[in-house]
Design a protein around this motif. Structure first.
Motif, short mmCIF file in Angstrom:
data_model
loop_
_atom_site.label_atom_id
_atom_site.label_comp_id
_atom_site.label_asym_id
_atom_site.label_seq_id
_atom_site.Cartn_x
_atom_site.Cartn_y
_atom_site.Cartn_z
N VAL A 22 0.85 -1.20 0.00
CA VAL A 22 0.00 0.00 0.00
C VAL A 22 0.88 1.24 0.00
N GLN A 23 1.90 1.26 0.85
CA GLN A 23 2.80 2.40 0.92
C GLN A 23 3.50 2.63 -0.42
N ALA A 24 3.96 1.57 -1.05
CA ALA A 24 4.65 1.70 -2.34
C ALA A 24 3.71 2.24 -3.41
N SER A 25 2.48 1.75 -3.43
CA SER A 25 1.54 2.19 -4.44
C SER A 25 1.19 3.67 -4.25
N TYR A 26 0.95 4.07 -3.01
CA TYR A 26 0.62 5.47 -2.76
C TYR A 26 1.83 6.38 -3.00
N ARG A 27 3.02 5.92 -2.68
CA ARG A 27 4.22 6.74 -2.93
C ARG A 27 4.38 6.93 -4.44
N ALA A 28 4.19 5.88 -5.21
CA ALA A 28 4.29 6.01 -6.68
C ALA A 28 3.20 6.95 -7.18
N MET A 29 1.98 6.82 -6.66
CA MET A 29 0.88 7.68 -7.07
C MET A 29 1.21 9.14 -6.78
N ILE A 30 1.70 9.42 -5.59
CA ILE A 30 2.02 10.81 -5.21
C ILE A 30 3.13 11.35 -6.09
N ASP A 31 4.18 10.59 -6.28
CA ASP A 31 5.31 11.05 -7.12
C ASP A 31 4.86 11.32 -8.56
N GLU A 32 4.07 10.42 -9.11
CA GLU A 32 3.60 10.58 -10.49
C GLU A 32 2.58 11.71 -10.61
N THR A 33 1.79 11.91 -9.57
CA THR A 33 0.85 13.03 -9.56
C THR A 33 1.61 14.36 -9.54
N LEU A 34 2.66 14.43 -8.74
CA LEU A 34 3.49 15.64 -8.71
C LEU A 34 4.07 15.94 -10.09
N ALA A 35 4.51 14.93 -10.79
CA ALA A 35 5.05 15.12 -12.14
C ALA A 35 3.96 15.61 -13.09
N GLN A 36 2.76 15.05 -12.98
CA GLN A 36 1.66 15.49 -13.83
C GLN A 36 1.27 16.93 -13.51
N ALA A 157 -3.47 2.31 -6.05
CA ALA A 157 -3.86 3.47 -5.23
C ALA A 157 -4.76 4.40 -6.03
N VAL A 158 -4.41 4.67 -7.28
CA VAL A 158 -5.22 5.54 -8.13
C VAL A 158 -6.61 4.95 -8.31
N SER A 160 -8.23 2.85 -6.34
CA SER A 160 -8.98 2.94 -5.10
C SER A 160 -9.52 4.35 -4.88
N GLU A 161 -8.69 5.36 -5.16
CA GLU A 161 -9.07 6.75 -4.91
C GLU A 161 -10.06 7.30 -5.93
N THR A 162 -10.21 6.64 -7.06
CA THR A 162 -11.14 7.13 -8.08
C THR A 162 -12.25 6.11 -8.32
N ARG A 163 -11.93 5.06 -9.01
CA ARG A 163 -12.94 4.06 -9.37
C ARG A 163 -13.61 3.45 -8.15
N GLY A 164 -12.80 3.12 -7.14
CA GLY A 164 -13.36 2.53 -5.93
C GLY A 164 -14.29 3.48 -5.20
N GLN A 165 -13.83 4.70 -4.97
CA GLN A 165 -14.66 5.68 -4.26
C GLN A 165 -15.92 6.03 -5.06
N ASN A 166 -15.76 6.22 -6.36
CA ASN A 166 -16.91 6.54 -7.21
C ASN A 166 -17.95 5.42 -7.15
N SER A 167 -17.52 4.19 -7.28
CA SER A 167 -18.46 3.07 -7.27
C SER A 167 -19.14 2.96 -5.91
N TRP A 168 -18.37 3.14 -4.84
CA TRP A 168 -18.95 3.07 -3.51
C TRP A 168 -19.99 4.18 -3.31
N ALA A 169 -19.67 5.40 -3.74
CA ALA A 169 -20.57 6.54 -3.54
C ALA A 169 -21.83 6.47 -4.42
N ASN A 170 -21.68 5.94 -5.60
CA ASN A 170 -22.80 5.98 -6.56
C ASN A 170 -23.55 4.67 -6.75
N TYR A 171 -22.95 3.56 -6.37
CA TYR A 171 -23.59 2.27 -6.65
C TYR A 171 -23.69 1.37 -5.44
#
Length: 171
Positions: A22-36, A157-158, A160-171
């Motif tokens: 989990v830590q590795a996935s979120y660290r990669a997500m954060i680093d790649e988000t910063l680059a974007q 991580a991405v 979970s933070e998008t598709r997972g949350q969206n599906s949980w909130a809407n379906y």
């Protein structure tokens, strides 16, 4: 039906931010988000976090996309607003790495958490580029578009933070 299955899986996931995967996935997500985010800034776009003393800047979500297209600007709802004024303990990065502050500030100089950057980057690349809506199906389309910009390591991580949350909130 598929989104409902994702919602159930999201609800059943174990919250374990200390897990090395989990830590590795979120660290990669954060680093790649910063680059974007750097790409967005290099293209001349400005991101501004909403202030507590202001009304919602967009009457409808589509106005955010119009602001991007017409003004190269976008307002973002700050992470802290979602936790309330007395929630400093809940904003602990040990419980969610996206709660950590980055070195980035918005156009007005306000510090940005990793989640603030991710929401701006997701809205830009997921919604803005494709012009997708902000409801259930639009969020799925935004995940489809934006997920292509992340590595295999960041994708859990991405998702979970998008598709997972969206599906949980809407379906």
């Amino acid at each position: 039906e598929f989104a409902a299955r994702i919602a159930t899986a999201y609800d059943d996931m174990v919250h374990d931010p200390s897990d090395p995967a989990v830590q590795a996935s979120y660290r990669a997500m954060i680093d790649e988000t910063l680059a974007q985010y750097q790409v967005i800034k290099e293209m001349g776009y400005t991101i501004e976090m909403m202030r507590e003393d202001m009304d919602a800047p967009y009457n409808i979500p589509r106005m955010a996309l119009e602001d991007l297209a017409n003004n190269k600007h976008m307002w973002v709802y700050p992470t802290d607003f979602g936790y309330g004024p007395d929630a400093s303990a809940a904003l602990d990065p040990a419980t969610n790495p996206l709660l950590e502050f980055t070195e980035e500030v918005d156009v007005a100089g306000r510090p940005m958490r990793a989640n603030d950057l991710f929401r701006a980057v997701h809205d830009f690349f997921g919604h803005g580029i494709e012009g997708t809506a902000f409801r259930g199906r639009g969020e799925e389309n935004a995940w489809q578009a934006h997920s292509r910009l992340y590595s295999k390591e960041a994708l859990p991580a991405v998702t979970s933070e998008t598709r997972g949350q969206n599906s949980w909130a809407n379906y």
